[in-house]
Design a protein around this motif. Structure first.
Motif, mmCIF file in Angstrom:
data_model
loop_
_atom_site.group_PDB
_atom_site.id
_atom_site.type_symbol
_atom_site.label_atom_id
_atom_site.label_comp_id
_atom_site.label_asym_id
_atom_site.label_seq_id
_atom_site.Cartn_x
_atom_site.Cartn_y
_atom_site.Cartn_z
ATOM 1 N N VAL A 62 5.749 -31.100 -5.805
ATOM 2 C CA VAL A 62 6.551 -32.126 -6.462
ATOM 3 C C VAL A 62 6.613 -33.342 -5.547
ATOM 4 O O VAL A 62 6.970 -33.222 -4.367
ATOM 5 N N ILE A 93 3.732 -32.551 -9.840
ATOM 6 C CA ILE A 93 4.759 -33.147 -10.696
ATOM 7 C C ILE A 93 5.271 -34.387 -9.975
ATOM 8 O O ILE A 93 5.713 -34.299 -8.831
ATOM 9 N N SER A 139 8.114 -37.034 -9.764
ATOM 10 C CA SER A 139 9.465 -37.386 -10.182
ATOM 11 C C SER A 139 9.631 -38.880 -9.934
ATOM 12 O O SER A 139 9.661 -39.326 -8.779
ATOM 13 N N VAL A 147 8.300 -36.275 -14.554
ATOM 14 C CA VAL A 147 9.696 -36.241 -14.979
ATOM 15 C C VAL A 147 10.305 -37.564 -14.518
ATOM 16 O O VAL A 147 9.869 -38.131 -13.505
ATOM 17 N N ALA A 190 12.576 -31.245 -12.464
ATOM 18 C CA ALA A 190 11.301 -30.536 -12.587
ATOM 19 C C ALA A 190 11.462 -29.025 -12.634
ATOM 20 O O ALA A 190 10.475 -28.307 -12.821
ATOM 21 N N SER A 206 9.557 -26.237 -14.716
ATOM 22 C CA SER A 206 8.136 -25.976 -14.445
ATOM 23 C C SER A 206 7.905 -25.298 -13.096
ATOM 24 O O SER A 206 6.761 -25.135 -12.674
#
Length: 280
Positions: free
Chosen positions: A50, A96, A98, A123, A138, A141
């Motif tokens: 992330v 991911i 953010s 996200v 997040a 996931s």
């Protein structure tokens, strides 16, 4: 939980294994065999990372009035692209992002990640949520161990070794720690052995508990997400203390490159000194 097993191998294989033992990264025969099996099974690194990219970059204004920090170039590439190089070295390609501030510019530039050979989903913070609150977005996931990284720091870390350290200590969160001469501008770790007891935020230089600071990258078990409260929250203030109380917060000290790009002075230093990610 580890289990003891007995195996029979050809002598030449055992000799080959023994030649890999260096007493540092590979400590003994048992460690070597476990590491090689983990690599063969693809269990030697987390599968997802992330990126926290929602900050406004106020200390880099006026540049960040126009561009989000995630798009500032360092030697011809953005900082996230340099981080891609680090993660791809360990076959980590699922990310991911953010995002928050100027999120459309970030999404327009990186897209789904295919042009960089990675997979990116997003996200978005609609209101400011802090580092932990942004990660919580997040959480649907994140059902297996994962990495969290700030998007404005360049770092060179042995992620395979860090993940082994994380598992060996049965940690909920393992924080990468780097050494700085003057830690007074950062969150500074107070440790007992490898356990982090607390982070002291921006202490006076002569009162700092160590010179080890949070390097902006950590490995998490999904169970650690339950410690993130609703709304705005920060790792050092709202999450790490709770995990430390459980004696499940560990620090992984690394000596590789690390450059913060969050101020004009630090950004200039990174431009001049960053050497890129070394390939094996």
């Amino acid at each position: 939980m580890k289990q003891r097993i007995t195996i029979t191998l050809e002598e030449e294989i055992i000799n080959a294994v023994d030649r890999k033992i260096d007493g540092r990264k590979i400590k003994n025969r048992s460690h070597a065999i476990e590491l090689f099996l983990s690599r063969a099974l693809g269990e030697n690194y987390p599968k997802k990372a992330v990126f926290l990219l929602g900050g406004k970059g106020t200390r880099l204004r006026p540049i960040t009035y126009e561009l989000p920090k995630a798009l500032l170039p360092v030697q011809g590439k953005t900082v996230p692209e340099h981080l891609f190089d680090l993660f791809k070295k360990y076959n980590i390609r699922n990310f991911i992002f953010s995002v928050g501030y100027k999120s459309k510019k970030i999404e327009d530039y990186f897209g789904d990640g295919s042009k960089f050979g990675v997979n990116i989903s997003y996200v978005e913070e609609k209101t400011r949520l802090g580092s932990a609150g942004a990660l919580k977005l997040a959480s649907p996931s994140l059902n297996e161990p994962f990495i969290v990284t700030n998007g404005d720091e360049l770092k060179e870390i042995d992620l395979e070794d860090m993940y082994y350290f994380h598992k060996e200590n049965d940690a909920l969160i393992t924080v990468a720690l780097t050494t700085v001469d003057n830690p007074s501008s950062y969150g500074v770790a107070r440790l007992q052995g490898n356990k982090i007891l607390e982070f002291v935020e921006k202490p006076d230089k002569d009162k700092a508990p160590s010179k080890l600071i949070h390097a902006g990258l950590s490995i998490w078990q999904p169970e650690a997400l339950k410690f993130i409260p609703k709304g705005f929250s920060m790792f050092e203030k709202n999450v790490f203390p709770k995990v430390a109380e459980e004696e499940k917060l560990f620090g992984y000290n690394f000596s590789g490159q690390w450059y913060d790009t969050g101020t004009p002075e630090r950004y200039e230093r990174a431009l001049k000194e960053w050497k890129g990610i070394k390939k094996d």
